[in-house]
Write an enzyme that holds these catalytic residues in place. Structure first.
Site, PDB file in Angstrom:
ATOM      1  N   THR A   1       0.833  -1.208   0.000  1.00  0.00           N
ATOM      2  CA  THR A   1       0.000   0.000   0.000  1.00  0.00           C
ATOM      3  C   THR A   1       0.866   1.256   0.000  1.00  0.00           C
ATOM      4  OG1 THR A   1      -1.664  -1.189   1.283  1.00  0.00           O
ATOM      5  CG2 THR A   1      -1.864   1.197   1.204  1.00  0.00           C
TER       6      THR A   1
ATOM      7  N   TYR B   1     -12.956  -3.418  -1.332  1.00  0.00           N
ATOM      8  CA  TYR B   1     -14.161  -2.845  -1.942  1.00  0.00           C
ATOM      9  C   TYR B   1     -15.279  -3.856  -2.131  1.00  0.00           C
ATOM     10  CZ  TYR B   1     -17.315  -0.145  -4.851  1.00  0.00           C
ATOM     11  OH  TYR B   1     -18.429   0.489  -5.329  1.00  0.00           O
TER      12      TYR B   1
ATOM     13  N   TYR C   1      -2.821 -10.054   5.029  1.00  0.00           N
ATOM     14  CA  TYR C   1      -2.716  -8.645   5.407  1.00  0.00           C
ATOM     15  C   TYR C   1      -4.119  -8.122   5.694  1.00  0.00           C
ATOM     16  CZ  TYR C   1      -1.696  -3.595   4.721  1.00  0.00           C
ATOM     17  OH  TYR C   1      -1.589  -2.236   4.848  1.00  0.00           O
TER      18      TYR C   1
ATOM     19  N   ARG D   1      -8.834   0.354   5.472  1.00  0.00           N
ATOM     20  CA  ARG D   1      -8.610   0.712   4.075  1.00  0.00           C
ATOM     21  C   ARG D   1      -9.392  -0.182   3.120  1.00  0.00           C
ATOM     22  NH1 ARG D   1      -3.376   4.104   3.241  1.00  0.00           N
ATOM     23  NH2 ARG D   1      -4.242   4.186   1.152  1.00  0.00           N
TER      24      ARG D   1
ATOM     25  N   LYS E   1      -0.047  -9.910   8.620  1.00  0.00           N
ATOM     26  CA  LYS E   1       0.177  -8.527   9.014  1.00  0.00           C
ATOM     27  C   LYS E   1      -1.139  -8.015   9.553  1.00  0.00           C
ATOM     28  CE  LYS E   1       1.134  -3.915   7.162  1.00  0.00           C
ATOM     29  NZ  LYS E   1       1.391  -3.110   5.940  1.00  0.00           N
TER      30      LYS E   1
ATOM     31  N   ILE F   1       5.823  -4.509   9.953  1.00  0.00           N
ATOM     32  CA  ILE F   1       5.856  -3.991   8.584  1.00  0.00           C
ATOM     33  C   ILE F   1       5.556  -2.511   8.708  1.00  0.00           C
ATOM     34  CG2 ILE F   1       4.800  -4.053   6.303  1.00  0.00           C
ATOM     35  CD1 ILE F   1       4.445  -7.044   6.629  1.00  0.00           C
TER      36      ILE F   1
END
Length: 290
Positions: free
Chosen positions: A44, A107, A133, A138, A161, A203
């Site tokens: 990202t 999304y 992840y 987000r 993550k 991370i």
């Protein structure tokens, strides 16, 4: 197990927003010199959402070739299409990446069963170590701990993550996960505490700006030295906060530009850091010793 400070590397761009290969080379060398333990290429923070597929894979290949096995390279290969994620993951393997990081499909908001089937399919399709992840802020979808633990039993899936900053969730995952499945922080401010609970690393966005400090902080936390690890983190807290005054990677690219390591390029719909935040970032960088 990949562990320690894993920088979520920014992707340098020229002022015209073309990729800046010279600055990428300089950045990778700097992280090797500063003691970063692994590099995440085109996550990202690396603006994966606005790179073309060819650019995405070219950045991974450049980083892999330059690192040349000295530290692990983790390629961001997540997508909201399972078939696209398979293609990116296979290409990253072919480029020589050590592992892949796959964000939950964004999304389209799959169910927990959809998340399980998505990641299990990719793991079965491509024989490379893969990290889940989870960043619901987000993506719009939250991979529940129970789903992550189901996936922990799938061959090739080696960790997650966890970017929620929820330490109770992290502790549950650490306590319940099988051996060989690592819980890694995706939230710089709480990374020390997650590692001290038994996590494997961070991370990190902040590591783009102070790589040596984040590497040392992670080393101390992994060794169980809570006092010294927390002392470093306390000094860096204003910088952790400043990295998110606007959407990542807007602040971090501005900060790395101030260090003279990259140019000003950032792709729409992202914009350069608003002037109202410049002094806050400068102050935070100074407090961190820059």
């Amino acid at each position: 197990m990949i562990q320690g400070s894993m920088v979520a590397l920014v992707t340098p761009m020229n002022a015209d927003n073309s990729l800046d290969w010279a600055s990428l080379h300089k950045l990778v060398d700097w992280h090797l010199e500063q003691g970063t333990h692994a590099i995440v290429a085109v996550g990202t923070t690396g603006e994966s959402a606005t790179l073309t597929v060819d650019e995405h894979l070219a950045v991974i290949k450049k980083v892999v070739d330059q690192v040349h096995g000295r530290i692990p390279v983790i390629a961001g290969t997540g997508a909201n299409s399972t078939s696209e994620a398979v293609e990116l993951t296979q290409a990253a393997k072919d480029a020589g990446a050590d592992a892949c990081l796959l964000v939950t499909p964004y999304y389209n908001k799959p169910t927990q069963e959809g998340l399980f089937l998505h990641h299990a399919h990719i793991a079965q399709a491509v024989a490379i170590p893969q990290m889940l992840y989870n960043v619901p802020g987000r993506t719009g979808v939250d991979m529940k701990p129970e789903t992550a633990l189901r996936l922990a039993a799938v061959p090739n899936i080696i960790g997650i993550k966890e970017a929620t900053g929820d330490l109770e969730r992290a502790k549950f995952l650490i306590d319940q996960a099988p051996a060989g499945f690592g819980i890694i922080s995706g939230d710089d401010a709480t990374a020390v505490d997650l590692i001290l609970l038994g996590g494997k690393g961070d991370i990190s966005v902040t590591a783009n700006v102070v790589p040596a400090a984040i590497a040392r902080m992670c080393e101390l936390a992994l060794a169980g030295n809570a006092e010294d690890a927390r002392a470093i983190n306390q000094r860096l807290l204003p910088l952790h906060t400043a990295m998110f005054v606007e959407s990542n990677p807007i602040p971090v690219k501005w900060a790395v530009e101030q260090l003279g390591l990259i140019q000003s390029g950032i792709r729409l719909p992202l914009t350069r850091l608003s002037e109202q935040y410049h002094q806050q970032l400068k102050t935070a960088m100074q407090a961190a010793g820059l």
